[in-house]
Design a protein around this motif. Structure first.
Motif, mmCIF file in Angstrom:
data_model
loop_
_atom_site.group_PDB
_atom_site.id
_atom_site.type_symbol
_atom_site.label_atom_id
_atom_site.label_comp_id
_atom_site.label_asym_id
_atom_site.label_seq_id
_atom_site.Cartn_x
_atom_site.Cartn_y
_atom_site.Cartn_z
ATOM 1 N N GLN A 15 0.822 -1.207 0.000
ATOM 2 C CA GLN A 15 0.000 0.000 0.000
ATOM 3 C C GLN A 15 0.857 1.257 0.000
ATOM 4 O O GLN A 15 0.635 2.180 -0.786
ATOM 5 C CB GLN A 15 -0.900 0.008 1.243
ATOM 6 C CG GLN A 15 -1.907 -1.114 1.290
ATOM 7 C CD GLN A 15 -3.109 -0.832 0.415
ATOM 8 O OE1 GLN A 15 -3.006 -0.800 -0.802
ATOM 9 N NE2 GLN A 15 -4.254 -0.618 1.022
ATOM 10 N N SER A 35 -5.963 -4.567 2.320
ATOM 11 C CA SER A 35 -5.331 -3.687 1.347
ATOM 12 C C SER A 35 -6.356 -3.110 0.385
ATOM 13 O O SER A 35 -6.323 -1.921 0.052
ATOM 14 C CB SER A 35 -4.261 -4.453 0.558
ATOM 15 O OG SER A 35 -3.229 -4.885 1.408
ATOM 16 N N LEU A 81 -8.712 -0.572 2.275
ATOM 17 C CA LEU A 81 -8.008 0.655 2.640
ATOM 18 C C LEU A 81 -7.827 1.580 1.444
ATOM 19 O O LEU A 81 -8.002 2.797 1.550
ATOM 20 C CB LEU A 81 -6.640 0.327 3.238
ATOM 21 C CG LEU A 81 -6.604 -0.159 4.681
ATOM 22 C CD1 LEU A 81 -5.182 -0.551 5.057
ATOM 23 C CD2 LEU A 81 -7.129 0.912 5.626
ATOM 24 N N CYS A 126 -0.925 4.173 5.420
ATOM 25 C CA CYS A 126 -0.644 2.735 5.371
ATOM 26 C C CYS A 126 0.744 2.386 5.887
ATOM 27 O O CYS A 126 1.006 1.219 6.203
ATOM 28 C CB CYS A 126 -0.803 2.219 3.945
ATOM 29 S SG CYS A 126 -2.514 2.208 3.358
ATOM 30 N N LEU A 131 -4.130 0.697 12.402
ATOM 31 C CA LEU A 131 -3.302 -0.066 11.472
ATOM 32 C C LEU A 131 -1.967 -0.451 12.100
ATOM 33 O O LEU A 131 -1.409 -1.511 11.798
ATOM 34 C CB LEU A 131 -3.059 0.739 10.191
ATOM 35 C CG LEU A 131 -4.278 0.949 9.290
ATOM 36 C CD1 LEU A 131 -3.901 1.814 8.094
ATOM 37 C CD2 LEU A 131 -4.835 -0.383 8.817
#
Length: 457
Positions: free
Chosen positions: A143, A282, A285, A304, A354
């Protein structure tokens, strides 16, 4: 030893490319006018070709030599990456991604076999540990790297840079391959290559993934249900065919006896769920951060990096924390992410959740992979490697596909509702990993050295 970085670069690139396109999805949608199904195929087409080709590519290495097949896969991956970056439309990109996935399939089994040729004993255990770390780090860094490349827009390439960056790296690794990797001559009768079995595996995987991607947009017509119902029989026929080939003394694509190794099948389920969770996260997001919160690709990639930071920091302690605790951290991180998204929180709180999620994955991923591999007897290591790679990619494809279906299915309610629907799927997957880790399983004696080395890393 330069040989290890060369093979790990291949591992890192092929794993990264499953995830790096996620951050570019909004840009691909806009730049190529791609619909929901098309952008899902950009992700799933790669993983599907990867998963379908892994088992047969392991046999190709046995027949033609692992270094030769590794070099062929690396060359094809480099060319396919260029084709992805130069694609004029969505269909061309999907086809190039399928070629890229097939090339990645050629590489993966050769890497694991070459590691066994290059190293032994404790050194082999460390190499497997680094292999697991490379896979995990590529999974969580995709990401951030994708966002950075899209935002940097080198030479005006935009999202295309996510694929074109592989070209110089792949070319450099290919130039070193014949110099640093050992030559492994092929062996066996090439007429024994089971192309029918390979077709059955590919058909079974397509029968699962294709309807899950197309079904929602098409209104779930009868063909989607027929495909789904055909998947299990196709895979069952493949297994029976492999058993018959073994009974007749011919070389099968897959030694199905590997599934009888204690703890191996359960470990595969956990690996599939973990990689599915990572792939689905992924995908969600990428869309939520850019389309939901309105962040730029660079800002989304920066958020990320929290996932990457958490993974990197805790991966240094991998093996020292019980797997169940690590899995619980993943569940807690995803639950925190759902809470902050539901409350409409900004990117800083999303990054905090995260960080926790990445930390759990860093504690869990490498030990889980190395433990699954180490439970298998040496004579079945090649079969285990092919199965593990297939499960990793299939888990990623299904995780991204099912999460994407839940996400787009709830999109009429807004970006928050869609993201919450996707996160519900991911939490369920993480809970499945936790359940596996709570069940005690004794590894075979060969596991000791590898687990011990992982604990010391």
């Amino acid at each position: 030893m330069i040989a290890l970085p060369v093979v790990l670069i291949a591992v890192y690139m092929t794993t990264l490319d499953f995830f790096v396109a996620n951050l570019a999805v909004p840009s691909i949608r806009a730049g190529l006018g791609a619909g929901d199904a098309a952008v899902q195929f950009v992700i799933a087409g790669y993983g599907l070709a990867y998963a379908a080709g892994l088992i047969v590519s392991g046999r190709l290495g046995d027949l033609y030599g692992h270094r030769r097949v590794f070099a062929a896969g690396l060359a094809l991956f480099t060319v396919a990456s260029a084709a992805c970056g130069l694609s004029p439309d969505a269909m061309s990109l999907v086809l190039a991604r399928i070629a890229q996935g097939a090339a990645a399939a050629l590489l993966a089994p050769q890497v694991l076999t070459l590691l066994r040729v290059l190293f032994e004993g404790a050194a082999l255990a460390r190499a497997f540990g680094w292999y697991g770390t490379a896979v995990g780090l590529a999974g969580v860094s995709g990401q951030a790297i994708g966002g950075l490349l899209v935002a940097a827009d080198p030479l005006g390439m935009g999202w295309r840079a996510c694929f074109l960056v592989n070209v110089p790296i792949g070319a450099a690794a290919l130039a070193l391959t014949s110099r640093v990797l050992p030559r492994t001559p092929g062996a066996g009768d090439r007429r024994d290559l089971d192309l029918t079995g390979a077709a059955l595996v590919a058909a079974g995987l397509v029968a699962v993934v294709l309807p899950l991607i197309e079904g929602r947009e098409e209104g779930w017509p009868p063909w989607t249900w027929l495909c789904l119902s055909a998947a299990a029989p196709l895979l069952a026929v493949f297994v029976r065919r492999q058993q018959r080939l073994m009974a007749s003394g011919r070389a099968p694509l897959l030694d199905v006896a590997v599934f009888a190794e204690k703890g191996f099948a359960g470990g595969l389920v956990a690996v599939a769920l973990l990689f599915g969770t990572s792939a689905g996260l992924s995908f969600v997001l990428a869309l939520y951060l850019q389309s939901g919160l309105g962040l730029s690709p660079l800002a989304a990639g920066a958020v990320c990096t929290a996932l990457n930071a958490g993974f990197f920091l805790t991966s240094l302690r991998a093996g020292r924390v019980p797997p169940a605790v690590a899995a619980l951290v993943v569940v807690a991180g995803l639950a925190m992410l759902g809470y902050v998204v539901g409350r409409g929180a900004g990117p800083y709180l999303v990054a905090g959740a995260l960080l926790v999620t990445g930390g759990g994955m860093g504690l869990l991923m490498s030990p889980l992979i190395s433990t699954v591999l180490s439970r298998v007897r040496r004579e079945r290591a090649g079969a285990a490697a092919g199965v593990l790679g297939t499960v990793q990619e299939t888990g990623g494809v299904l995780g991204g596909t099912v999460t994407g279906a839940a996400f787009f299915g709830a999109l009429d309610g807004g970006w928050v509702a869609a993201t919450m629907a996707g996160l519900t799927v991911l939490v369920a997957g993480a809970l499945g990993v936790l359940a596996h880790c709570l069940v005690p399983s004794k590894p075979c004696p060969a596991a000791g050295a590898m687990i011990h080395v992982n604990q010391e890393r």
